[in-house]
Design a protein around this motif. Structure first.
Motif, PDB file in Angstrom:
ATOM      1  N   LYS B  57       0.873  -1.162   0.000  1.00 58.53           N
ATOM      2  CA  LYS B  57       0.000   0.000   0.000  1.00 58.53           C
ATOM      3  C   LYS B  57       0.918   1.222   0.000  1.00 58.53           C
ATOM      4  N   HIS B 108      -8.040   7.636   8.698  1.00 61.27           N
ATOM      5  CA  HIS B 108      -7.838   6.183   8.594  1.00 61.27           C
ATOM      6  C   HIS B 108      -8.721   5.583   7.493  1.00 61.27           C
ATOM      7  N   ARG B 109      -9.945   6.083   7.372  1.00 58.47           N
ATOM      8  CA  ARG B 109     -10.870   5.587   6.335  1.00 58.47           C
ATOM      9  C   ARG B 109     -10.294   5.719   4.949  1.00 58.47           C
ATOM     10  N   THR B 111      -7.046   5.656   4.049  1.00 58.58           N
ATOM     11  CA  THR B 111      -5.722   5.070   3.813  1.00 58.58           C
ATOM     12  C   THR B 111      -5.813   4.031   2.690  1.00 58.58           C
ATOM     13  N   PRO B 112      -4.702   3.815   1.988  1.00 56.34           N
ATOM     14  CA  PRO B 112      -4.733   2.914   0.827  1.00 56.34           C
ATOM     15  C   PRO B 112      -4.901   1.446   1.206  1.00 56.34           C
ATOM     16  N   GLY B 113      -5.561   0.699   0.312  1.00 56.56           N
ATOM     17  CA  GLY B 113      -5.571  -0.757   0.405  1.00 56.56           C
ATOM     18  C   GLY B 113      -4.429  -1.331  -0.417  1.00 56.56           C
ATOM     19  N   LYS B 114      -4.302  -2.640  -0.414  1.00 58.59           N
ATOM     20  CA  LYS B 114      -3.226  -3.290  -1.186  1.00 58.59           C
ATOM     21  C   LYS B 114      -3.296  -2.907  -2.656  1.00 58.59           C
ATOM     22  N   GLU B 116      -2.835  -0.101  -3.932  1.00 56.24           N
ATOM     23  CA  GLU B 116      -3.372   1.241  -4.146  1.00 56.24           C
ATOM     24  C   GLU B 116      -2.361   2.309  -3.725  1.00 56.24           C
ATOM     25  N   LEU B 156       0.454   1.494  10.421  1.00 55.21           N
ATOM     26  CA  LEU B 156       0.217   1.401   8.972  1.00 55.21           C
ATOM     27  C   LEU B 156       1.434   0.794   8.269  1.00 55.21           C
TER      28      LEU B 156
END
Lengths: 267, 267
Positions: B57, B108-109, B111-114, B116, B156
């Motif tokens: 991420k 936090h909502r 933040t990137p996912g894998k 991304e 993170l």
């Protein structure tokens, strides 16, 4: 209720904690239910005050083995509380989108806002429980998480969240009875999941994982309570008592109107 | 690009950092633009790999005073990158719902996912910048936040996020020129906000707040870069270079197909 609170740094051995005890009540089941009713009324009043004051946030974490009574606590302790200010967040197997993010991502989204009370039915602790027991990530990954969790909860607390965490403690025999009841009673059969038996077989590993959780993540700002839960009425009584006591400790007040309302005449 | 990275624990005095310098490029603006084009192509390729590998991420934080070039970096550095795997999150004045939660909740909502890449256009750092300068919370509240932020970013990072933070450093004279240009050019006038002048008047307070941010929250897992930004072409070159270097350091690989595809015949 202090005797059930895990002190910061205290090393927990669950065999020393009797899931059958009912020490803080002189009476029996009837006495317990009567006391619970009074606590329900207190809670109803305190939750309304929490909502009206719109200042504090309240987070309640429920953890325990299958059949330990998480759903029962939600039903019996929060009976009568206005659903407008109380929300239950269930954390089941993560979705693909949730798995693409860090494990606290889906948790943080569900934390309470001001004036709100949120009950976590399972929680981020599963990421050091089921994830550990089933080896879903390498040991060094879950071992780092206790520190993350403490820091996360400290941030929540310092930003105005009251956090209370309950481990509903039952033993292997009690679980057997309760699973059997689910099989025998047609109105409970829907709750029986054959996968529960595989988890039951890992009881000892789960107890070790819970002992680490309780020993490493009980803090002044987010304490764990080990609730003797073989007796459902006592379990409910303990959870309700801790909660009412903690809410009273916030010394909440109805907000004062900004204007002088004494001269208002409704036309 | 090491010279622009703030070392953990390093005490920053911004007067020692020249916003005009262009030391790492022999040539001029044309040379800078040419190098940026090559970096754009590298970035395009690396972002596709990030998306395909679906493992890391990437979080990019952009901070700086008004007119420092946050929007310009987004436009020029990420030009040509597939929007499917890149997302910009803008953090403006919080909504009432966001204010009801802790300040990291809305962050936090986003933040990137894998796989991304997410660009934060302003960020959680505003909660120790604008919030501090305008005294929106008591000092003891914002002072605690450096520790929260470091713990959050460490979590993170340990859960698989590459974090890069850029402070776009301009000086008071340069801002004056750029604000004047916004007034003079009818196609830029929409960007002019009279409130910017009030913030400009607080320049010294903001620099003190930025110095604390840079000194307290640059870590091995989430370093700050102080980017000389009076020259736009140099600013873009520095940000793109740091990013490309860091992405190369991930040693990403296209995933191997699970099955032997050599015998597949498309019918």
């Amino acid at each position: 209720m202090e005797k059930y609170r895990v002190k910061p740094g205290q090393r927990i051995h669950l065999k020393d904690w009797d899931p059958n005890e009912t020490d803080l009540l002189d009476g029996d089941k009837d006495e317990g239910k009567e006391r619970l009713e009074a606590l329900n009324r207190d809670l109803e009043r305190l939750q309304e005050l929490l909502y009206a004051e719109h200042k504090h946030k309240v987070l309640i974490v429920l953890q325990g083995m299958d059949t330990s009574g998480k759903d029962g606590v939600i039903r019996h302790v929060f009976e009568g509380v206005n659903p407008q200010g109380v929300r239950v967040a269930n954390f089941k197997v993560p979705t693909p989108e949730e798995l693409d993010h860090d494990y606290l991502w889906r948790i943080h989204r569900q934390t309470p806002g001001k004036g709100e009370m949120v009950i976590f039915n399972r929680s981020h602790y599963e990421d050091v429980l089921v994830v550990r027991v089933h080896g879903l990530v390498p040991a060094e990954v879950w071992q780092r998480r206790y520190a993350h969790i403490n820091a996360f909860e400290q941030m929540l607390a310092e930003e105005g969240t009251l956090i209370l965490k309950f481990f509903l403690h039952i033993d292997l025999d009690e679980q057997k009875k309760r699973l059997q009841a689910r099989l025998d009673d047609p109105t409970k059969r829907w709750k029986f999941n054959p996968g529960d038996l595989q988890e039951r077989a890992l009881w000892a590993e789960y107890m070790r994982a819970y002992e680490d959780v309780l020993s490493k993540t009980s803090t002044d700002y987010a304490p764990w309570y080990i609730v003797p839960s073989n007796k459902k009425w006592y379990r409910n009584y303990v959870v309700a008592s801790v909660l009412v006591e903690a809410l009273k400790g916030l010394h909440m007040q109805y907000p004062q109107p900004k204007d002088d309302l004494s001269r208002v005449v409704i036309p």
